[in-house]
Design a protein around this motif. Sequence first.
Motif, PDB file in Angstrom:
ATOM      1  N   LEU A 171       0.748  -1.244   0.156  1.00  0.00           N
ATOM      2  CA  LEU A 171       0.042  -0.152  -0.080  1.00  0.00           C
ATOM      3  C   LEU A 171       0.922   1.305  -0.024  1.00  0.00           C
ATOM      4  O   LEU A 171       2.126   1.393   0.811  1.00  0.00           O
ATOM      5  N   ILE A 172       0.591   2.183  -0.841  1.00  0.00           N
ATOM      6  CA  ILE A 172       1.236   3.595  -0.656  1.00  0.00           C
ATOM      7  C   ILE A 172       0.439   4.696  -0.288  1.00  0.00           C
ATOM      8  O   ILE A 172      -0.741   4.631  -1.038  1.00  0.00           O
ATOM      9  N   VAL A 205       5.032   5.406   2.913  1.00  0.00           N
ATOM     10  CA  VAL A 205       4.350   6.506   3.435  1.00  0.00           C
ATOM     11  C   VAL A 205       5.200   7.766   2.793  1.00  0.00           C
ATOM     12  O   VAL A 205       6.243   7.858   3.097  1.00  0.00           O
ATOM     13  N   ALA A 206       4.443   8.620   2.033  1.00  0.00           N
ATOM     14  CA  ALA A 206       4.985   9.895   1.334  1.00  0.00           C
ATOM     15  C   ALA A 206       4.700  10.923   2.598  1.00  0.00           C
ATOM     16  O   ALA A 206       3.621  10.723   3.139  1.00  0.00           O
ATOM     17  N   GLU A 207       5.654  11.832   2.741  1.00  0.00           N
ATOM     18  CA  GLU A 207       5.457  12.741   3.673  1.00  0.00           C
ATOM     19  C   GLU A 207       4.850  14.149   2.916  1.00  0.00           C
ATOM     20  O   GLU A 207       5.231  14.629   1.883  1.00  0.00           O
ATOM     21  N   ARG A 208       3.655  14.542   3.416  1.00  0.00           N
ATOM     22  CA  ARG A 208       2.945  15.698   2.528  1.00  0.00           C
ATOM     23  C   ARG A 208       2.288  16.768   3.809  1.00  0.00           C
ATOM     24  O   ARG A 208       2.974  17.778   3.631  1.00  0.00           O
ATOM     25  N   THR A 209       2.070  16.292   4.796  1.00  0.00           N
ATOM     26  CA  THR A 209       1.426  17.179   5.905  1.00  0.00           C
ATOM     27  C   THR A 209       2.230  17.387   7.142  1.00  0.00           C
ATOM     28  O   THR A 209       1.825  18.315   7.883  1.00  0.00           O
ATOM     29  N   TRP A 222       8.908   5.093   5.505  1.00  0.00           N
ATOM     30  CA  TRP A 222       8.813   6.500   4.866  1.00  0.00           C
ATOM     31  C   TRP A 222       9.488   6.644   3.282  1.00  0.00           C
ATOM     32  O   TRP A 222      10.496   5.563   2.978  1.00  0.00           O
ATOM     33  N   LEU A 223       8.761   6.847   2.550  1.00  0.00           N
ATOM     34  CA  LEU A 223       9.032   6.708   0.940  1.00  0.00           C
ATOM     35  C   LEU A 223      10.319   7.544   0.635  1.00  0.00           C
ATOM     36  O   LEU A 223      11.115   7.193  -0.093  1.00  0.00           O
ATOM     37  N   GLN A 224      10.360   8.902   1.193  1.00  0.00           N
ATOM     38  CA  GLN A 224      11.467   9.754   0.526  1.00  0.00           C
ATOM     39  C   GLN A 224      13.103   9.105   0.725  1.00  0.00           C
ATOM     40  O   GLN A 224      13.680   9.119  -0.150  1.00  0.00           O
TER      41      GLN A 224
END
Length: 635
Positions: A171-172, A205-209, A222-224
Amino acid sequence: MSNYHIKHLEEYFQVYRKSVRNPENFWEEVAEEHFLWRKRWDNVLSWDFKKPEVKWFEGAELNITENCIDRHLRTRGDKTAILFEPNNPDEPAQHISYQQLYERVNQMANVLKSQGIEKGDRVCIYLPMIPELAIALLACARIGAIHSVVFAGFSSKALATRINDASCKMLITSDGSYRGSKTLDLKAIVDGALESCESIETVLVAERTKNKIHMKEGRDLWLQPLLDDAEVKCSAEPMKAEDPLFILYTSGSTGRPKGMVHTTAGYMVYTAYTFKNIFQYRETDVYWCTADIGWITGHSYIVYGPLANGATTVMFEGVPSYPDFSRFWEIVEKHQITHLYTAPTAIRALAKENIEYVERHDLSSLKVLGSVGEPINEEAWHWYNDNIGKKQSPIVDTWWQTETGGIMISPIPFVTPTKPTYATLPFIGIQPALMDEEGKEIKGNQVDGRLCIKFPWPSMARTIWGDHDRYRDTYFSAYENKYFTGDGAMRDEVGYYRITGRVDDVIIVSGHNLGTAPIEDAINEHPAVAESAIVGFPHDVKGNALYGYVMLKEFGETRNQDNLRKEINQQITDKVGPIAKLDKIQFVNGLPKTRSGKIMRRILRKIASKDTSNLGDTSTLLNPEVVQEIMDNAL
């Protein structure tokens, strides 16, 4: 081949006739001249609607990302492929060139491979409208993994159902998402869903917020940091023409959502060809489809169709009302948008606001307007035409479905004369038929019936994931040798089509197809509820809104009925998602039923729509007396 880009009405009729008289030759020419193939096909088309089985470009090998990215690098490497406009207008927009997209897709593809994702594995993507969403789709396609995008407004339960149905391995998602002035905790929804999903091995998990979130040891990454370590080269996996590209779930009228399976070659050819023609796209245009990639519109006309044509496609994270109702028009002016493809719901919502929101922006860059998701009503059409297009930009009112993969009936701008509320003429290669209730085709014009398609087209869904019998029963059993769309339509005196709406129990609310069964299931789980029935009724902004008839276990329930209404809507939000909340809830003593126990929704629809002049024959009902009582207390 000149007929890749149709320029006038006479040419449309010529090309259309050719595409219908000899479909194999027609699509072979399109495929041959405009795409990269690793291996040519052995056979253009084989089909049998009885089974049903459809195969296009059989024996061919290709990778769709080479057609959407690699082949543009030499001539368009520095051109903006994806223009990302964030939710917050103060955050700078991102211009991702074809070269940058190539590198980012390859890095993401290498991350997927490093986490054990292989060709044929299913990857669920639950992301807001940020660049990582489009990149994740393309990365899956690059390595032959099958993507299954779930709209990031769905609840934990809806997400879990879709993950489990396709047995997704990964899951992304992201830490959260911005929606107007709200920050949503997506990761908490994911954590709730994954309590009942055994197939998921890894969560990226992409970091956005920058929300504080819980990361589960051994599962969540963490994706990055993974992207930072990944190579910028990744060879594309050769795919067979009929290998699945993605699964996308659409509401079923009977309970479980349906995982529509779209395959690689035909989907690519058709989405690219429709995009080029229906938007009359030219090299320097800036094209903006306001949909979410969580829906088929985003798959076909934000990602695959535009990129296959080397277009600049805009991804917008926000909503039309934030920070105020001029946001769409501000974006059009800021990025010199030439093509705006949006939903009637958005048009109606914006039309209700002060016209000053529109007038303060220069919209002169616009060349073509589009409408998608549901039939557009006449008032909204005229407002859009007059105020946004200034009567200079034709409106393409497009009819199609998740199942069809691409646009099926639509005007071609500057080619087809438009007519408000009409999707006009079938697109090249599409052979519609109107059927009566006896299963006979209705010939001639000025008629109405049930809309079917009598010949396969390249982008049609091939099956429902894991349930081919349901695919046959849903789409191919009502009319012999025809695909049944589930929609009614009328044909006017010149052969233009107007879609009149669903003939089954799926209601289109704000462009979202909502099956009544899952909503009713959610309501019926409330401890005070005995039974419920949902119907749609006309709504000025949403097109349709939901009206619920709810029978309580004890009628006259002592609790405050307003509180009960809130609890029921909360239950729907938790189980299905906030888009499925009911606008009206009427508590009833009973529901009108046939002797076999089927709820007569036709009657309930008429009452909800305040159209009770002719309810038809109610004498066959098990409990005809209940109809008057419901009418007397209608909201």
